[in-house]
Scaffold this active site. Structure first.
Site, PDB file in Angstrom:
ATOM      1  N   SER A 165       0.833  -1.201   0.000  1.00 20.08           N
ATOM      2  CA  SER A 165       0.000   0.000   0.000  1.00 20.08           C
ATOM      3  C   SER A 165       0.870   1.255   0.000  1.00 20.08           C
ATOM      4  O   SER A 165       1.921   1.289   0.648  1.00 20.08           O
ATOM      5  CB  SER A 165      -0.901   0.019   1.241  1.00 20.08           C
ATOM      6  OG  SER A 165      -1.720  -1.122   1.300  1.00 20.08           O
ATOM      7  N   GLU A 248       0.113  -2.973  13.324  1.00 26.26           N
ATOM      8  CA  GLU A 248      -0.734  -3.083  12.135  1.00 26.26           C
ATOM      9  C   GLU A 248      -2.108  -3.631  12.483  1.00 26.26           C
ATOM     10  O   GLU A 248      -3.118  -3.249  11.888  1.00 26.26           O
ATOM     11  CB  GLU A 248      -0.059  -3.985  11.103  1.00 26.26           C
ATOM     12  CG  GLU A 248      -0.854  -4.132   9.807  1.00 26.26           C
ATOM     13  CD  GLU A 248      -0.194  -5.075   8.821  1.00 26.26           C
ATOM     14  OE1 GLU A 248      -0.396  -4.902   7.609  1.00 26.26           O
ATOM     15  OE2 GLU A 248       0.529  -5.991   9.260  1.00 26.26           O
ATOM     16  N   GLU A 366      -6.812 -18.795   8.491  1.00 26.39           N
ATOM     17  CA  GLU A 366      -6.155 -20.023   8.939  1.00 26.39           C
ATOM     18  C   GLU A 366      -5.041 -19.711   9.936  1.00 26.39           C
ATOM     19  O   GLU A 366      -4.887 -20.391  10.964  1.00 26.39           O
ATOM     20  CB  GLU A 366      -5.604 -20.789   7.734  1.00 26.39           C
ATOM     21  CG  GLU A 366      -6.664 -21.380   6.818  1.00 26.39           C
ATOM     22  CD  GLU A 366      -7.297 -20.351   5.888  1.00 26.39           C
ATOM     23  OE1 GLU A 366      -8.317 -20.680   5.258  1.00 26.39           O
ATOM     24  OE2 GLU A 366      -6.771 -19.214   5.791  1.00 26.39           O
TER      25      GLU A 366
END
Length: 381
Positions: A165, A248, A366
């Site tokens: 990003s 984050e 997962e």
């Protein structure tokens, strides 16, 4: 430090912030989230938002005062992001710098690095991106293969990063690279500060399924990086990376996702025909459950934030919340698309396409389930 959302200090902070946002969020952005603006106009709005946050003292809410911040705690941080999202405020271009690079430099950087980079991060003068994921290293971050070879006073960096990003606007990259033998997993990585304007750096935007290009591929071809731009010790980058990842997946993400989902919930009710005089019906009952699930998310986030403010560990909540909101976002987008509401068809198409990635980025579902099983519940591997 404020430890409760109900405290007088937290309520006063919320009211001051709410008043400031009412007078500072650009009206064009508030109305349509920037969708009616050109790409250049969007970039300028977001740069201007960084400047406004800095001028008002909201650029580094939880940064220590000695580094230009306000020194607030997790409760105020959550309130800040929740109120910004409620007010429809733009996301500044300096987000990666403020949330990830800055706190990492504060925790692991040298005095020289802090003096050079922190103020331009807060002011929005310099934009950062995060160079972690690679084509062969996403959830398994220890598998990165971008190589930084030592050559005297510099590293020579070659490799590729993806899903980056802000790379097409960035001045600097927080880069995780291989500096030791490949077989020494977790003990062979270093964190580097890379000049995105240096010779050998190539940025290519990625066109997404939604039609947007918010992410990039970044190629490094023998890029020189001074050894002085390493954060922490050589081959100790994994420890530094854990600081980045904790930030984050912290309060900002949880608060913003809650507000996004609250907006989706309201849109679902409207599309199902919900009006004050028309409550009832199977369709309405089918979508009201999502409002309950969103409210449950809100209380879970607030409980985790207050626990963190009292000195508790945010990590267990981080995995649970990421798993919860990412799958809820997909469920709600599918439900909205399935309602067949002609008036909001474009909204739900966009939300559906964007939601496909939520269970992949910031750690796949997962991976989150593995973390919960092994590190939260203590189950055997």
């Amino acid at each position: 430090m404020t430890t409760s959302f109900g405290s007088p200090e937290a309520r006063a902070f919320r009211e001051r912030l709410r008043t400031w946002l009412a007078g500072n969020v650009p009206e064009a952005w508030r109305r349509a989230g920037g969708e009616d603006l050109t790409d250049d106009e969007v970039v300028e709005v977001r740069r201007e938002w960084d400047r406004r946050l800095f001028a008002a003292g909201y650029a580094g809410v939880t940064w220590p005062v000695e580094f230009g911040g306000r020194g607030f705690g997790p409760v105020e941080e959550y309130v800040f992001y929740e109120e910004c999202a409620r007010a429809g405020a733009p996301e500044g271009l300096g987000r990666v710098g403020r949330l990830l690079a800055g706190p990492t430099l504060i925790a692991h950087g040298t005095d020289e690095q802090r003096a050079r980079y922190l103020r331009p991060i807060l002011s929005g003068e310099e934009i950062w991106c995060q160079g972690f994921s690679e084509p062969g290293a996403g959830s398994d971050l220890a598998a990165v293969r971008t190589r930084a070879g030592r050559d005297g006073a510099v590293y020579r960096v070659s490799g590729q990063k993806t899903w980056t990003s802000f790379a097409h606007y960035a001045d600097w990259c927080l880069l995780l690279a291989l500096t030791g033998p490949a077989e020494l997993r977790h003990r062979n990585l270093s964190m580097l500060i890379v000049d995105m304007h240096a010779p050998g750096v190539t940025v290519r935007p990625i066109r997404q399924i939604s039609g947007r290009s918010e992410f990039n591929e970044v190629f490094f071809d023998d890029v020189e990086v001074p050894v002085a731009n390493r954060i922490g010790a050589e081959d100790d980058g994994w420890r530094v990376a854990m600081t980045v990842l904790t930030n984050e997946r912290g309060m900002a993400e949880a608060a913003n996702r809650y507000v996004d989902l609250m907006a989706d919930s309201r849109q679902l009710l409207e599309c199902a025909g919900h009006r004050p005089s028309r409550i009832g019906g199977d369709t309405l009952g089918g979508v009201e459950v999502y409002a309950d699930r969103v409210e449950a998310l809100r209380w879970q986030v607030m409980r985790a934030v207050e626990k963190s403010a009292r000195g508790g560990d945010w990590f267990p909540s981080m995995a649970v919340l990421k798993l919860y909101w990412s799958e809820l976002m997909q469920d709600m987008a599918s439900a909205g698309l399935g309602l067949g509401c002609a008036e909001h068809a474009s909204w739900w198409r966009r939300r559906y396409l964007e939601s496909r990635a939520t269970t992949i980025y910031s750690g796949t579902s997962e991976i989150q389930r593995n973390i919960i099983a092994e590190r939260v519940l203590g189950l055997p591997k």
